[in-house]
Each structure stands twice: as structure tokens, then as C-alpha cells.
Design an enzyme around this catalytic site. Structure first.
Site, mmCIF file in Angstrom:
data_model
loop_
_atom_site.group_PDB
_atom_site.id
_atom_site.type_symbol
_atom_site.label_atom_id
_atom_site.label_comp_id
_atom_site.label_asym_id
_atom_site.label_seq_id
_atom_site.Cartn_x
_atom_site.Cartn_y
_atom_site.Cartn_z
ATOM 1 N N HIS A 64 0.843 -1.299 -0.060
ATOM 2 C CA HIS A 64 -0.008 0.097 -0.005
ATOM 3 C C HIS A 64 0.781 1.325 -0.212
ATOM 4 O O HIS A 64 0.714 1.972 -0.726
ATOM 5 C CB HIS A 64 -0.896 -0.118 1.256
ATOM 6 N N GLU A 65 1.928 1.171 1.071
ATOM 7 C CA GLU A 65 2.759 2.428 1.151
ATOM 8 C C GLU A 65 3.509 2.813 -0.221
ATOM 9 O O GLU A 65 3.739 3.821 -0.660
ATOM 10 C CB GLU A 65 3.526 2.496 2.448
ATOM 11 N N HIS A 93 1.608 4.711 -2.819
ATOM 12 C CA HIS A 93 1.699 5.952 -2.567
ATOM 13 C C HIS A 93 3.129 6.600 -2.934
ATOM 14 O O HIS A 93 3.079 7.651 -3.594
ATOM 15 C CB HIS A 93 1.690 6.276 -1.058
ATOM 16 N N HIS A 124 3.572 6.915 -6.682
ATOM 17 C CA HIS A 124 2.973 8.007 -6.960
ATOM 18 C C HIS A 124 3.327 9.311 -6.859
ATOM 19 O O HIS A 124 3.725 10.086 -7.807
ATOM 20 C CB HIS A 124 1.375 7.878 -6.624
#
Length: 631
Positions: free
Chosen positions: A423-424, A427, A430
Site C-alpha cells: 500500500h505505502e 503512494h 505516485h
């Protein structure tokens, strides 16, 4: 997960500073409990700690930059009252504002990361406090810029952009101000509105103090029959307990406590709603919902479409509830049965090196370019991996324009830790791509799309694990994990969004928001979203009183839209291959160079229609079918 974007670009600095302060207090209290079992920072191997020298080589270098910025900040005042005089004045002021903002971002990142790695260290608490104070001074100093731009005729701004080459960089920034120009007031009126900002935080501040500091819960008996005081943290453990009596006792004890203060919570929520309505009316919007979406240029139909599409697809949720009832083998399913696992625990442990290998294999559909950045994050110490004494709890990814993103973890080796890392990293990729491709002013991306990249990574990881898991119990465990994400992110957050919309509309019509009316409507929503295969226990009616997101001004819908968009994009990547990957990486590189709806549309998802949400709900239905065959 706590996602941390560049806070320097947020409008509501006061609420951010309050939130950060609460997080620090929480971390300090947690670290105090664990100090006898956790290693010290020094005992953690260097390879598992982030390298902050990529931001500043030393604390002294940070101090030097801080002092220089503090001394230079007032230099921008020379342009006050002169922006409309020439294109050069406008350009120089915007360039200087962006430069100061960028410097503050760098200072903030270093101080915040240092503080979070050991919140007990007074030196870094002081540094962080100093940069907070400097940011407040910065906001006050540059506040004249936007106010003056609003007063410049649009034709004149367009002429300035034509004659001054450097202003082309700021064209989108200027266009965004012009887009909302009709909702700005005179400078004097804007000053009055600005002066109410601290007052406007009162409802959420009161709620936070009651909810986090003043509420005291009774004792209940845990699984071992011991009397323990209920806390919010323990509630999340107890509501998942295999012992049904523990679940019921925790449910009753928690909601009875909120019921004792139902009128107080109704008053604070009502005040917050009235505050939102006040600002929307003052600025000439048709509704508080329209006002809240305007900043990111999100059409109201996106919000309405989410609620309608989910409402039209309740059968999948009802099917899930029936599955849960059958799996738990109960005559009656209750609201306190919604969170306990429907499959037995499966031992799925991964050391950090194994987690890296699994994630790299799961992300292979993204291509070598993407994987190389992930490998850099692993190898170049972008990640602070393990828990240590005083370390901030939770996990986040923090963008750093002048270095690279950083990830804070408290890695424990479970399945949730594996997904948190994926998940991290979403980010982080991105932020990395946006920072690489966009000038600083457009490097930050909208909160509307903030959870897309993280969820794409999680979805690819889940698909990989399901494809490569043959053990029946492990597969059931993974399916249950995935089903819970759909339930909590699409259905639950949409239910919250519908509640928030309705209570604002009632207040706009002049109806009173009393504890009784709020609870009655919340009961109706639970009946709608969970169906007739579950008992809608009366105490759930007061749940609205404990949801902090209802003080965030139409925020929660973005969890559901972002999740739906991500599921659609990940499926396109798996089905189409390189063309979908190329579109997706272009999206990651776009930052805020366009409005979020346009950026997602270019990536392959149209959030103004129902397809992405319907596709996500179809996958949810298919997952239920797979689970039914295994139970």
C-alpha cells in the site's frame, strides 16, 4: 494507514496542526507502554532505517536553511499591492512564493521524519514546532497574493500570461483561481471570513476532546473472564473476538457510553453542519456539498452517482451478510457479528526480505521501469521498517520533492504488514513519478486520487497471492481479507457519504438535527445497507456520534471512489498489459497538472458514470461466490 502528502499545500493548516499534535501524543503514550520490550533506535540495523541525509546532510544544515528562510520571508512583501501593475510583478511574486513553499516543504520533511522515528527526542520536537510556526508566518505573509489575483480582471491576467514567458508555468494555478472567482468576495469580506477560521474549528475540536479525552468506558470481561476497562483500542480487538459474548458486551458498553452523551454529540455535529452551510451560502454555492467539491473541481454528480450505483447493487452486500451468517453458524446475525473473522486464523508470516520478494513478483505486471523504482526504495533506505522505542505508530508514505518519498512502517510480519508495505509503496511510486515529472507547484496530487495508487498495488498483490495459493484454508483467509476491504471501503464509506449528504440537506431545508432524528435516519441506512438477514440492533443507531470523518466536510466518499477506480485500473493492467500500464504510469506522473476527474479518465476510468463502481461490485460478488464454494 496514514497517508501524508505535502501538507504545505493544504488550505486548513489549523486542523492539520491539531491532528499532528494528537498523533504525537498518541505515539508517546504507546511507546511508554512498550519501552520494556521494544528495541531502542540504536539497536535497529542501519539497513532497516531510512536515510534522511538525502534531505539534509546534518541537523546544522537544516538550521542554516531554516534561519535563511526566516530572514528572507518578508522580502515578498515588496510585491504587495503591485501584482496588477505588471506581468513581471505577478511572475516574481509567484516564483518567490513557490520557492518559499518548496523550502518549507523540505524543512518540514526532515523535521517530521526525525521526530517520528523517536517522538521522545525533544530536539526534533522543537525543530518540528519551529517549522510549524514558520509555516504559519508564511501563510500570513503571502495571503495577499491570491486576494490580489482575484481582483485582477481575467482578460488582464490572460494578457500577462501571453507577454511574460515565465507566467506560462503558473497558468493552471491562475486558471484555478479564476475558475472559482465568482465565489470570492471583496478583500475586506475575505479578511472577515479568514478571521473566522479558528472559530470554525470549534465543533470538531469539541468533538475530538470529548471523543479522545473525556469519554470513559466501563469494564467488561475479556476472553479469559478477566475484568478489563474498555477502551477504543480494545474495542477493535473485542469486536473481532471469537467469543460472541465478548463481542456483545463490548458493543453494548461502547454504544451505551455514546448514548449517555447523545444530545451533546448531536449539538456538535449540528454545529459543524451549520458551519459548512454558512460558508457555502456566503460564497454563493447551491449547497454545502457543491461547495466542498469545488476545490478539486469534482462535479456533484460524481458523489450522487456513487450513492446511486451502490444503492442499485445492494444484492451483493445482502449476499455477503447471508454468507457471514452461514459461516458463523448463528440463528440470528447481529451488528456485533460483522467484524469477527468468518474463517479460522491461518499462519501467514513473512519476514521483511520475503515480503520484498513477494511484492516484486506481484508487481511484475507493472513492468521493469516500475519495479526498478520499487527496488530503489528497498535498497536505498527509503523505508524505516521496524518498530522501536518512541517511534510513531501506524504507517505512512511522505512525499519529499527535493529527495525521494519516505515510508514509515512498524513491520511485524503478518499478512496485514505485507499489504501495508504494498500500500505505502503505491503512494511512494505516485509521489516519485509526480515529483520527477512535474514542476513543484503541480507535484502534489489531489486527495480524490490519493488512494488509487496504493489500492492498485494491494489489488495486484491480492491477485498474485490468490493465483499462487493452493491451500484451501489460506485461500479462504485471503478471500475473507479481500471481502472485508470491499465491505468497509465501498459499502460502509458510501453509507457514511449518504448520511452526510442527507443531514446537510435536512439542515439546509431548516430541519432540526436532533439526537433522535439523526439516530432514526442512521437506523434506516443500516437497514438499507445490510438487509433483512441481520438484526439491526438499536444501539447501532448512535454510531454516527463516534465517526470523526463527519467533521471532515464530505471527505469519506473519496475512499469509495478511489477504491473503485483502483480496482478497475488494476484489472485493466492484468487484462490489457502494456497499454494499460502506460496509461496508468502517465497518470502517476501527472500530479495536479489537471483536475482529478480528467486525469483518471485519461488513465482509463470515468468516475462520472457508474461503470468503475459496478465493475468493482461485480468483483465483490464474484469473490463471495468463490468463498461460498469453500465454506
Amino acid at each position: 494507514m496514514i497517508f501524508e502528502s505535502n501538507y504545505l499545500k493544504k488550505k486548513n493548516i489549523l486542523s492539520i496542526l491539531v491532528t499532528l499534535s494528537i498523533l504525537v501524543v498518541f505515539t508517546l503514550s504507546q511507546s511508554g507502554e512498550a519501552k520494556n520490550t521494544l528495541p531502542s533506535r540504536e539497536e535497529i540495523s542501519t539497513e532497516y532505517k531510512w536515510d534522511l541525509s538525502d534531505i539534509y546532510a546534518s541537523d546544522q544544515a537544516w538550521e542554516d536553511d531554516f534561519n535563511q528562510l526566516e530572514q528572507n520571508l518578508s522580502s515578498i512583501k515588496v510585491y504587495k499591492g503591485k501584482l496588477s501593475k505588471s506581468s513581471t510583478n505577478l511572475f516574481e511574486a509567484l516564483k518567490l512564493q513557490s520557492s518559499f513553499d518548496r523550502s518549507l516543504s523540505k524543512l518540514y520533511n526532515y523535521a517530521a521524519r526525525k521526530r517520528d522515528q523517536d517522538t521522545r527526542n525533544n530536539k526534533y520536537q522543537v525543530m518540528f514546532s519551529k517549522v510549524q510556526g514558520l509555516y504559519g508566518k508564511f501563510v500570513s505573509t503571502v495571503s495577499f497574493i491570491e486576494a490580489e489575483i482575484i481582483q485582477i480582471p481575467t482578460d488582464k491576467i490572460n494578457q500577462f500570461v501571453k507577454e511574460k514567458e515565465g507566467l506560462k508555468l503558473y497558468q493552471r494555478y491562475l486558471e484555478e483561481i479564476i475558475r472559482q472567482k465568482e465565489h470570492y468576495l471583496s478583500p475586506k469580506e475575505e479578511q472577515i471570513i479568514a478571521s473566522t477560521s479558528e472559530l470554525a474549528q470549534t465543533p470538531s475540536n469539541i468533538f475530538a476532546m470529548i471523543n479522545n479525552a473525556d469519554l470513559k468506558f466501563p469494564t467488561i470481561r475479556n476472553e479469559e473472564g478477566e475484568e478489563v476497562e474498555l477502551t477504543k483500542g480494545r474495542y477493535y480487538q473485542f469486536i473481532k473476538s471469537n467469543n460472541r459474548q465478548v463481542r456483545k458486551d463490548a458493543f453494548d458498553a461502547l454504544y451505551n457510553t455514546y448514548l449517555d452523551l447523545k444530545n451533546t454529540f448531536a449539538a456538535t455535529l449540528n454545529a459543524n453542519v451549520k458551519k459548512n452551510i454558512f460558508y457555502s451560502k456566503v460564497r454563493g454555492y447551491n449547497s454545502s456539498l457543491e461547495s466542498s467539491l469545488a476545490g478539486n473541481n469534482i462535479p456533484v454528480k460524481v458523489y450522487d452517482n456513487l450513492i446511486k450505483t451502490v444503492s442499485d447493487n445492494m444484492n451483493s452486500m445482502y449476499k455477503y451478510v447471508a454468507l457471514r451468517k452461514r459461516a458463523l453458524d448463528v440463528d440470528q446475525l447481529h451488528m456485533y457479528d460483522l467484524y469477527t473473522p468468518i474463517v479460522k486464523d491461518v499462519e501467514m508470516e513473512f519476514d521483511y526480505e520475503e515480503a520484498q520478494d513477494i511484492i516484486l513478483k506481484a508487481l511484475e505486471p507493472m513492468g521493469e521501469e516500475y519495479l526498478q523504482v520499487v527496488k530503489r526504495a528497498f535498497e536505498e533506505r527509503w523505508i524505516d521498517v521496524y518498530e522501536n522505542q518512541g517511534k510513531r505508530s501506524g504507517a505512512y508514505s511522505a512525499s519529499s520533492y527535493d529527495a525521494h518519498p519516505y515510508i514509515l512502517l512498524n513491520y511485524g510480519g503478518g499478512i496485514s504488514d505485507l499489504f501495508t508495505l504494498a500500500h505505502e509503496l503505491g503512494h511512494t511510486l505516485h509521489s516519485y513519478y509526480s515529483n520527477q515529472e512535474q514542476p513543484y507547484i503541480y507535484s502534489d496530487y489531489s486527495i480524490f486520487v490519493a488512494e488509487v495508487a496504493s489500492t492498485v498495488n494491494e489489488s495486484l498483490l491480492m491477485q498474485y497471492l490468490l493465483k499462487n495459493t493452493t491451500d484451501k484454508e489460506a485461500r479462504k483467509y485471503l478471500l475473507n481479507y479481500y471481502l472485508e476491504q470491499f465491505k468497509s471501503t465501498i459499502y460502509r464509506q458510501t453509507m457514511f457519504a449518504e448520511f452526510e449528504k442527507e443531514i446537510h440537506q435536512r439542515a439546509e431545508r431548516g430541519q432540526a438535527l436532533t439526537a433522535k432524528s439523526l439516530s432514526n435516519y442512521y437506523h434506516q441506512l443500516n437497514q438499507k445497507y445490510f438487509g433483512d438477514q441481520i438484526i439491526i440492533d438499536k444501539k447501532i443507531d448512535i454510531e454516527w456520534a463516534r465517526i470523526p470523518h463527519f467533521y471532515y466536510n464530505f471527505y469519506v466518499y473519496q475512499y469509495a471512489t478511489g477504491f473503485s477506480a483502483a480496482i478497475s485500473l488494476s484489472q485493466q493492467i492484468l487484462d490489457e498489459g502494456q497499454p494499460a500500464v502506460d496509461r496508468y504510469i502517465d497518470f502517476l506522473k501527472s500530479g495536479s497538472s489537471n483536475d482529478p476527474i480528467s486525469l483518471l479518465n485519461k488513465a482509463g476510468v470515468n468516475m462520472t458514470d457508474s461503470k468503475a463502481i459496478e465493475d468493482a461490485l461485480d468483483i465483490f460478488s464474484d469473490l463471495i461466490d468463490q468463498m461460498e464454494k469453500l465454506i
